[in-house]
Design an enzyme around this catalytic site. Structure first.
Site, mmCIF file in Angstrom:
data_model
loop_
_atom_site.group_PDB
_atom_site.id
_atom_site.type_symbol
_atom_site.label_atom_id
_atom_site.label_comp_id
_atom_site.label_asym_id
_atom_site.label_seq_id
_atom_site.Cartn_x
_atom_site.Cartn_y
_atom_site.Cartn_z
ATOM 1 N N SER A 1 -2.705 -2.535 8.441
ATOM 2 C CA SER A 1 -2.826 -1.100 8.713
ATOM 3 C C SER A 1 -3.946 -0.397 7.966
ATOM 4 C CB SER A 1 -1.502 -0.406 8.396
ATOM 5 O OG SER A 1 -0.545 -0.692 9.388
ATOM 6 N N LYS B 1 -6.349 1.668 9.990
ATOM 7 C CA LYS B 1 -6.163 3.073 10.356
ATOM 8 C C LYS B 1 -7.093 4.031 9.618
ATOM 9 C CE LYS B 1 -1.461 1.949 11.625
ATOM 10 N NZ LYS B 1 -0.096 1.713 11.145
ATOM 11 N N SER C 1 2.062 5.414 8.245
ATOM 12 C CA SER C 1 1.499 4.259 8.952
ATOM 13 C C SER C 1 2.078 4.074 10.350
ATOM 14 C CB SER C 1 1.707 2.982 8.130
ATOM 15 O OG SER C 1 0.727 2.021 8.447
#
Length: 388
Positions: A66, A69, A121
């Site tokens: 993640s 992101k 997230s």
């Protein structure tokens, strides 16, 4: 009597060497030693300059989970207004696990999507953002890879806006980056005040269409436990391991640490803190040159002299224990007339042969072209010196 004195002395040393003050001193002293990082890849950089302060396998291509992101968020911020309303598309249902549980057709502010994306997230938030900003997930991926190249993150390839595809892990042969590239991307992102404010937020309340306000908590534990921590993103998949891009600022020094592939959540936070400790113990923000300081005096034709001064203050992150030295590079054959403020050279400041700062050297005053009388006087004085 001797036994009593011995016991008193022993008690004194036990108290002294187990007191908080002693423990803190020990931690600071240990922080000056290069940290032991068991994770396979890591890097520490100066956020302001991009200088590398420590690294381990920083160019190794890895799955990044993640931390993907970070790129998703900065692109959204740069291309759209956070006050815009996003209509959620059908594809969010493929990423609702570990997400906001967004529903197709739901309307939500981009600001709220980014908070859910970076704090909690949320994988479905990434899909909604990608489709809104790029027109489609595929279109957004093109923007991600283009931006990476523009920033110099040449060892990265994005095939997902959240690090997963349909909630299935991506392997490092398709979707990858490196510790160095993530540091480059993160440094760029942290220059944006909106991005920096989002990732420094510990907790946020989101407003959703037809739903009760939702509270999201930032998963970056350093925001609570590490003094000066101000960002930026966690990540985890089975292949990527535990990943963390972290940032902190103290006394003018701003650092970004990237740790990839840790075996546990505790390890990734501990190792990130160790890197930051090392950076703050080793380095300080220091003013090296004051604007207007005379750094060189040069001779012009016919006996004229001119001072070269620093065009601006020079502040840099430098090692506390290393001495600095400077080298000048002055233009050749400088002749009058010279305008005040004309750039006539450069000064570079080094530590251990590594450049840490630069400043342009400019004329501190204007110098007119010498008159005929000044030229005659110059040669007359030179003639007299030869005689006497």
């Amino acid at each position: 009597m001797k036994r009593t004195l011995f016991l008193i002395t022993l008690i004194f040393f036990i108290i002294a060497f187990t007191s908080p003050a002693f423990i803190v001193t020990q931690r600071v002293a240990n922080a000056t030693v290069a940290p032991t990082i068991n994770s396979p890849s890591a890097i520490l950089i100066d956020e302001k300059t991009g200088d590398i302060l420590w690294q381990k396998n920083a160019d190794e291509r890895r799955a990044i989970a993640s931390t993907t992101k970070i790129m998703t968020a900065i692109l959204a911020i740069e291309k759209k207004s956070l006050d815009e309303t996003v209509t959620v598309g059908e594809n969010v249902v493929l990423a609702r696990e570990n997400g906001m549980k967004l529903s197709p057709g739901e309307k939500i502010k981009l600001r709220d999507l980014l908070s859910a994306l970076m704090l909690n997230s949320a994988n479905d938030a990434a899909i909604a953002v990608a489709e809104y900003v790029g027109g489609s997930v595929e279109g957004f991926l093109g923007l991600m890879n283009q931006k990476a190249l523009e920033l110099g993150a040449k060892n990265s390839n994005f095939t997902s806006p959240n690090g997963l595809i349909n909630n299935h892990e991506l392997n490092s042969t398709a979707h990858f980056s490196t510790a160095r590239d993530l540091a480059i991307i993160s440094r760029h992102a942290m220059k944006n005040k909106t991005f920096a404010a989002i990732v420094a937020t510990k907790e946020d309340t989101l407003t959703r269409d037809g739903s009760k306000p939702a509270v999201v908590i930032n998963r970056n534990k350093l925001l609570w436990s590490y003094p000066g921590a101000n960002g930026i993103k966690t990540g985890h998949t089975n292949e990527a391991g535990y990943c963390l891009v972290s940032s902190a600022a103290k006394e003018g020094v701003s650092l970004i640490a990237v740790v990839l592939g840790s075996k546990s959540q505790d390890a990734v936070f501990d190792e990130s803190a160790s890197l930051l400790n090392y950076g703050f113990a080793q380095f300080e923000q220091k003013k090296l040159v004051k604007k207007g300081a005379i750094l060189k005096t040069i001779k012009l034709d016919y006996g004229q002299k001119l001072n070269l001064v620093a065009e601006s203050d020079v502040t840099a992150t430098v090692r506390r224990s290393f001495k600095t030295f400077a080298k000048t590079d002055i233009k050749k054959n400088i002749k009058a007339p010279v305008k005040k403020g004309a750039v006539l050279g450069n000064l570079t400041i080094y530590q251990s042969d590594y450049p840490v700062a630069h400043v342009r050297l400019v004329a501190d005053r204007g110098v007119k072209k010498p008159t005929f009388i000044q030229v005659i006087r110059f040669y007359w004085h030179r003639f007299l010196k030869r005689i006497y």
